[in-house]
Every structure is written in C-alpha cells, then in structure tokens.
Design a protein around this motif. Sequence first.
Motif, PDB file in Angstrom:
ATOM      1  N   ARG A 183       0.881  -1.170   0.000  1.00  0.00           N
ATOM      2  CA  ARG A 183       0.000   0.000   0.000  1.00  0.00           C
ATOM      3  C   ARG A 183       0.918   1.219   0.000  1.00  0.00           C
ATOM      4  O   ARG A 183       1.253   1.740   1.061  1.00  0.00           O
ATOM      5  N   PRO A 184       1.311   1.637  -1.173  1.00  0.00           N
ATOM      6  CA  PRO A 184       2.358   2.660  -1.272  1.00  0.00           C
ATOM      7  C   PRO A 184       1.900   4.057  -0.870  1.00  0.00           C
ATOM      8  O   PRO A 184       0.711   4.387  -0.897  1.00  0.00           O
ATOM      9  N   HIS A 185       2.876   4.850  -0.510  1.00  0.00           N
ATOM     10  CA  HIS A 185       2.689   6.263  -0.204  1.00  0.00           C
ATOM     11  C   HIS A 185       2.951   7.034  -1.491  1.00  0.00           C
ATOM     12  O   HIS A 185       4.060   7.034  -2.016  1.00  0.00           O
ATOM     13  N   LEU A 186       1.916   7.701  -2.013  1.00  0.00           N
ATOM     14  CA  LEU A 186       2.046   8.477  -3.241  1.00  0.00           C
ATOM     15  C   LEU A 186       2.366   9.920  -2.903  1.00  0.00           C
ATOM     16  O   LEU A 186       1.787  10.501  -1.984  1.00  0.00           O
ATOM     17  N   ARG A 187       3.266  10.503  -3.671  1.00  0.00           N
ATOM     18  CA  ARG A 187       3.548  11.929  -3.561  1.00  0.00           C
ATOM     19  C   ARG A 187       3.747  12.499  -4.959  1.00  0.00           C
ATOM     20  O   ARG A 187       4.448  11.905  -5.776  1.00  0.00           O
ATOM     21  N   ILE A 188       3.100  13.625  -5.213  1.00  0.00           N
ATOM     22  CA  ILE A 188       3.455  14.395  -6.403  1.00  0.00           C
ATOM     23  C   ILE A 188       3.844  15.791  -5.927  1.00  0.00           C
ATOM     24  O   ILE A 188       3.218  16.359  -5.038  1.00  0.00           O
ATOM     25  N   ARG A 189       4.913  16.298  -6.491  1.00  0.00           N
ATOM     26  CA  ARG A 189       5.430  17.593  -6.063  1.00  0.00           C
ATOM     27  C   ARG A 189       5.660  18.487  -7.277  1.00  0.00           C
ATOM     28  O   ARG A 189       6.433  18.137  -8.166  1.00  0.00           O
ATOM     29  N   ASP A 190       4.929  19.616  -7.304  1.00  0.00           N
ATOM     30  CA  ASP A 190       5.052  20.601  -8.381  1.00  0.00           C
ATOM     31  C   ASP A 190       4.892  19.956  -9.756  1.00  0.00           C
ATOM     32  O   ASP A 190       5.593  20.309 -10.710  1.00  0.00           O
TER      33      ASP A 190
END
Length: 230
Positions: free
Chosen positions: A12-19
């Motif tokens: 159950r991954p941790h998603l991150r999008i930045r800019d």
Amino acid sequence: MRGGPAAYLDGRPHLRIRDVTASWTGARTDLPATTLDLPPGRRVAIVGANGSGKSTLLAVLARHLDPTSGNYTLDGFDVSDLAVEAVRRLIAVVDDEPHVFASTLRANLRVASPDATDSDVTHALREAGLSGWLTALPDGLDTVLGTGGRGISGGERARLGLARALVSGRPIILLDEPVAHLDHATAEAILADLTGATHDRTVVMVSHRDDGFSGFDHIIDLTPAHHLGG
C-alpha cells in the motif's frame, strides 16, 4: 528506501506528487503545478472549473500521462523508474459511466479480479451497498446484465463500478465524476458507502459537484484562483 519496485505489487504505497505539471499536446499546460501527499488510506476530493486539470491529474496518477515537470513517487521511487504496468496494477479507475458487460453479474465483477471467489464478489457488492439488490435478483450472481439481460439504473451502475474497484483489491482507487449523473440523495448515499468501504485504501475523487465530501480528508480546488497546490 525500503523494498523495491516489485514490493509494490502487494503493498500500500505512499504516493507523492510535487510541483507536477502535465500536458496532453505539449502546446498548453493542462495541469498547473500541483503538490499532493497521499499516504495509504488518505481520501482526497479534487474539484475545480472545467479545464482546471482535474481529469488530467487522475491521468497522471494512473500513469496514462507522464508529468511534464515535477516529481511523482511511490514510496520514494520515481514512477518513471518503474514499469508502467507495475504501477497500473496498483490502481483501480472508476469513471462516470462504468461499463456493463453483456454477461453475468459474477463475470462483471470478476473482470477486475479473475481469481475472485463468489464470497469475494458478494462481499464487494455488499460493501458497495448492493446487498438488497443482489438478494432481489432472481438468479443471484448468475443474473445476466447488459444487452439482452437485466437493465440497471444509474445508481446501480455507479455502485457496480465501486464494487468492481473493491473486488480488485487494488490499494489505490481513482474516481472520475463517479456520481455525476445522479440526484443529490443517491449521490450522497453512494459516496457515504464509498468512504465507508475504502477506509484502508487511498482514494482520489474528481467531482464537479459540491456535495458528498463528508467522508474525505481534504478537498482541493484546482480552479486557478483557488489553486494552492494541495
């Protein structure tokens, strides 16, 4: 970094999008610089005016469109370093008119998980608020839907799409206007069932409506005047 790309298939991954920005043609920016932090279990609703980038954001998260700039990571791994199919196997996408196949109810659910048992399918239908509907079907899971079979209402179709996402077992659910064509009461009921059934999954929902958000952790408006990048 813990694990590796193969570990995501069951995690159950941790998603991150930045800019992150994105463009469909390269001629214009279809998604303005956006930042989102989506740990497992986070539920976020994305709203905004037409053309603000809502569906483009979902396309980026689903890896149907790569970012033009910025970073998109799963547990710290840049998605560009992961196989596209490996990422997509983590994600269930539900749109505003889930397709109903001319086949049995069982087959319509198992398309999302061919190994699903009848118990799995029944549980997903119950979680999606369709237990009463299932009980009333003359042939139960063997009931034929679609062309030449039993017709279903808009609300039933929306719940069927949700049940399909649940039976898939995928830890990330992306919803593109899932209740767009439904009346207020039906939409509220379906979204309440959605948030109740997905407490352990990451959910990102795009909506043009201003109702049904009580079960979501955050509401992000992509309209330029309101856009704060998450």
